[in-house]
Design a protein around this motif. Structure first.
Motif, PDB file in Angstrom:
ATOM      1  N   ALA A 177       0.544  -0.572  -0.052  1.00 12.69           N
ATOM      2  CA  ALA A 177      -0.038   0.066   0.064  1.00 12.69           C
ATOM      3  C   ALA A 177       1.121   1.437   0.013  1.00 12.69           C
ATOM      4  CB  ALA A 177      -0.861  -0.167   1.243  1.00 12.69           C
ATOM      5  N   TYR A 178       1.836   1.062   1.030  1.00 17.71           N
ATOM      6  CA  TYR A 178       3.038   2.743   0.404  1.00 17.71           C
ATOM      7  C   TYR A 178       3.351   2.679  -0.658  1.00 17.71           C
ATOM      8  CZ  TYR A 178       3.483   0.392   5.487  1.00 17.71           C
ATOM      9  OH  TYR A 178       3.042   0.071   6.689  1.00 17.71           O
ATOM     10  N   VAL A 179       4.250   1.503  -1.080  1.00 17.18           N
ATOM     11  CA  VAL A 179       3.926   1.436  -2.592  1.00 17.18           C
ATOM     12  C   VAL A 179       3.466   2.367  -3.510  1.00 17.18           C
ATOM     13  CG1 VAL A 179       5.096   0.528  -4.136  1.00 17.18           C
ATOM     14  CG2 VAL A 179       6.394   0.078  -2.217  1.00 17.18           C
ATOM     15  N   PHE A 180       1.911   1.747  -3.610  1.00 21.10           N
ATOM     16  CA  PHE A 180       0.936   1.895  -4.369  1.00 21.10           C
ATOM     17  C   PHE A 180       0.527   3.701  -4.287  1.00 21.10           C
ATOM     18  CE2 PHE A 180      -1.201  -2.285  -3.383  1.00 21.10           C
ATOM     19  CZ  PHE A 180      -0.385  -2.569  -4.466  1.00 21.10           C
ATOM     20  N   HIS A 181       0.419   4.052  -2.877  1.00 20.38           N
ATOM     21  CA  HIS A 181       0.344   5.413  -2.668  1.00 20.38           C
ATOM     22  C   HIS A 181       1.954   6.174  -3.344  1.00 20.38           C
ATOM     23  CE1 HIS A 181      -0.775   8.802  -0.902  1.00 20.38           C
ATOM     24  NE2 HIS A 181       0.143   9.867  -0.367  1.00 20.38           N
ATOM     25  N   MET A 182       3.097   5.918  -3.442  1.00 18.61           N
ATOM     26  CA  MET A 182       3.672   6.367  -3.958  1.00 18.61           C
ATOM     27  C   MET A 182       3.579   6.268  -5.147  1.00 18.61           C
ATOM     28  SD  MET A 182       7.154   7.185  -3.576  1.00 18.61           S
ATOM     29  CE  MET A 182       9.161   8.191  -4.580  1.00 18.61           C
ATOM     30  N   ILE A 183       3.102   5.501  -5.930  1.00 20.14           N
ATOM     31  CA  ILE A 183       2.972   5.746  -7.516  1.00 20.14           C
ATOM     32  C   ILE A 183       1.773   6.774  -7.741  1.00 20.14           C
ATOM     33  CG2 ILE A 183       1.532   4.831  -9.440  1.00 20.14           C
ATOM     34  CD1 ILE A 183       2.568   2.282  -8.570  1.00 20.14           C
ATOM     35  N   GLU A 184       0.508   7.015  -7.039  1.00 20.73           N
ATOM     36  CA  GLU A 184       0.124   7.784  -7.083  1.00 20.73           C
ATOM     37  C   GLU A 184       0.943   9.181  -7.015  1.00 20.73           C
ATOM     38  OE1 GLU A 184      -4.425   7.196  -4.813  1.00 20.73           O
ATOM     39  OE2 GLU A 184      -3.224   6.309  -3.178  1.00 20.73           O
ATOM     40  N   ALA A 185       2.098   9.263  -5.339  1.00 21.77           N
ATOM     41  CA  ALA A 185       2.144  10.541  -5.400  1.00 21.77           C
ATOM     42  C   ALA A 185       3.010  11.295  -6.427  1.00 21.77           C
ATOM     43  CB  ALA A 185       3.199  10.620  -4.208  1.00 21.77           C
ATOM     44  N   LEU A 186       3.822  10.047  -7.308  1.00 21.78           N
ATOM     45  CA  LEU A 186       5.063  10.478  -7.978  1.00 21.78           C
ATOM     46  C   LEU A 186       3.926  11.245  -9.123  1.00 21.78           C
ATOM     47  CD1 LEU A 186       7.557   7.617  -8.537  1.00 21.78           C
ATOM     48  CD2 LEU A 186       7.963   9.364  -8.257  1.00 21.78           C
ATOM     49  N   ALA A 187       2.779  10.314  -9.383  1.00 22.57           N
ATOM     50  CA  ALA A 187       1.728  11.077 -10.441  1.00 22.57           C
ATOM     51  C   ALA A 187       1.454  11.801 -11.181  1.00 22.57           C
ATOM     52  CB  ALA A 187       0.577  10.313 -10.818  1.00 22.57           C
ATOM     53  N   ALA A 188       0.694  12.531  -9.076  1.00 19.92           N
ATOM     54  CA  ALA A 188       0.340  14.143  -9.097  1.00 19.92           C
ATOM     55  C   ALA A 188       1.382  15.052  -9.297  1.00 19.92           C
ATOM     56  CB  ALA A 188      -0.122  14.088  -7.407  1.00 19.92           C
ATOM     57  N   ALA A 189       2.693  14.165  -9.569  1.00 17.09           N
ATOM     58  CA  ALA A 189       3.774  15.386  -8.840  1.00 17.09           C
ATOM     59  C   ALA A 189       4.129  16.054 -10.520  1.00 17.09           C
ATOM     60  CB  ALA A 189       5.098  14.661  -7.974  1.00 17.09           C
ATOM     61  N   GLY A 190       3.924  14.759 -11.392  1.00 20.93           N
ATOM     62  CA  GLY A 190       4.174  15.056 -13.128  1.00 20.93           C
ATOM     63  C   GLY A 190       3.321  15.631 -13.308  1.00 20.93           C
ATOM     64  N   GLU A 191       1.499  15.720 -13.497  1.00 16.70           N
ATOM     65  CA  GLU A 191       0.519  16.169 -13.325  1.00 16.70           C
ATOM     66  C   GLU A 191       1.190  17.597 -13.139  1.00 16.70           C
ATOM     67  OE1 GLU A 191      -3.595  15.643 -12.372  1.00 16.70           O
ATOM     68  OE2 GLU A 191      -2.882  13.257 -12.139  1.00 16.70           O
ATOM     69  N   ALA A 192       2.152  18.129 -12.079  1.00 16.38           N
ATOM     70  CA  ALA A 192       1.444  19.210 -11.712  1.00 16.38           C
ATOM     71  C   ALA A 192       2.745  19.902 -12.135  1.00 16.38           C
ATOM     72  CB  ALA A 192       2.389  19.368  -9.618  1.00 16.38           C
TER      73      ALA A 192
END
Length: 281
Positions: A188-203
């Motif tokens: 779950a931590y890794v899945f959240h890392m994916i979410e966070a990386l994707a959000a940062a890319g969008e930003a």
């Protein structure tokens, strides 16, 4: 594993009784069948079997233990039910055991003492803690046995669980809480890392779908490289970090002390491990 053990040899004359065949139990069953284990020696208790499960030739599947009408104690009893179902199912399953049956549990939060209280005296019991990637054969599972579990029993458990990924052996059941906090909850931590990386890319201006594709691919690719490379994770990080480059700039933030990623992950794992201890009382 200290000795080569085949799944077929483990099943022996008594076979294996699998109680619960959801995603995790189903992944193990498929792994055993892929390893040429005879379906005729596997009994499955599953109230809501899939069409794929009932379609396996030679496999006996029933919604309850009573419906299977088991007359010979199995060589292995594998408990793969959800923790909230254990109190109802375990006493029934224990009645078909002998003191020679290996009881292997993959139920989270269920201690060895729970199974010892239900099983015949002296029965070998092994508790395991798999994680969700086991459902796709890429898991890591920790195992620990009771005093009756011999090296041969541990070898057998490892052979049965290796079909869904790596297996590690613990030296104390108390280590299960740390395993839960690290590898059990870790996906779950890794899945959240994916979410966070994707959000940062969008930003930074990337379209959402592209950002998510890049984030997924990066995490999965880095994980595959870490798994296949003989180098340590630290050395792999150093290898891709050029002095004064873009990766170094990013790592300065992630590795910032005292509030960088290392501290955050330590607090995250500690919180999950603490909750694991609370849940088992």
């Amino acid at each position: 594993m200290t000795a080569a053990v085949s799944v077929s040899d483990i099943l022996g004359d008594g076979g294996l009784l699998l109680v619960g065949c959801g995603k995790m139990g189903g992944a193990m069953l498929q792994g055993w069948l892929n390893a040429a284990a005879p379906a005729e020696k596997i009994l499955v208790v599953e109230p809501h079997p899939s069409a794929e499960l009932t379609g396996v030739r030679g496999l006996r599947v029933a919604p309850t233990l009573e419906a299977l009408e088991i007359k010979t104690p199995p060589n292995v009893l594998l408990m793969a039910v959800k923790p909230q179902m254990m109190a109802d199912v375990l006493p029934q399953a224990a009645r078909v055991m002998s003191d020679k049956t290996l009881l292997l549990s993959i139920a989270a939060g269920a201690p060895i003492s729970l199974f010892e209280a239900a099983a015949p005296a002296g029965a070998p019991i092994i508790r395991s803690m798999p994680n969700t990637p086991a459902a796709v054969g890429a898991g890591v599972t920790a195992i620990i046995g009771n005093r009756a579990a011999t090296a041969a029993h541990l070898d057998a458990a490892e052979a049965l669980l290796t079909v869904v990924g790596d297996v590690v052996r613990l030296t104390d059941e108390a280590q299960i809480d740390a395993v839960t906090g690290l590898s059990g909850s870790g996906p779950a931590y890794v899945f959240h890392m994916i979410e966070a990386l994707a959000a940062a890319g969008e930003a930074e201006g990337l379209p959402p779908e592209l950002a998510m594709r890049l984030a997924r691919g990066t995490v999965c690719g880095a994980g595959a490289l870490a798994a296949q490379s003989p180098r340590s994770a630290e050395q792999l990080r150093v290898d891709v970090t050029s002095r004064g480059g873009t990766t170094a700039a990013g790592l300065q933030v992630l590795m910032r002390r005292p509030d960088g990623l290392q501290r955050l992950i330590a607090e995250t794992v500690a919180a999950a491990a603490a909750r694991s201890r609370e849940l088992r009382g």
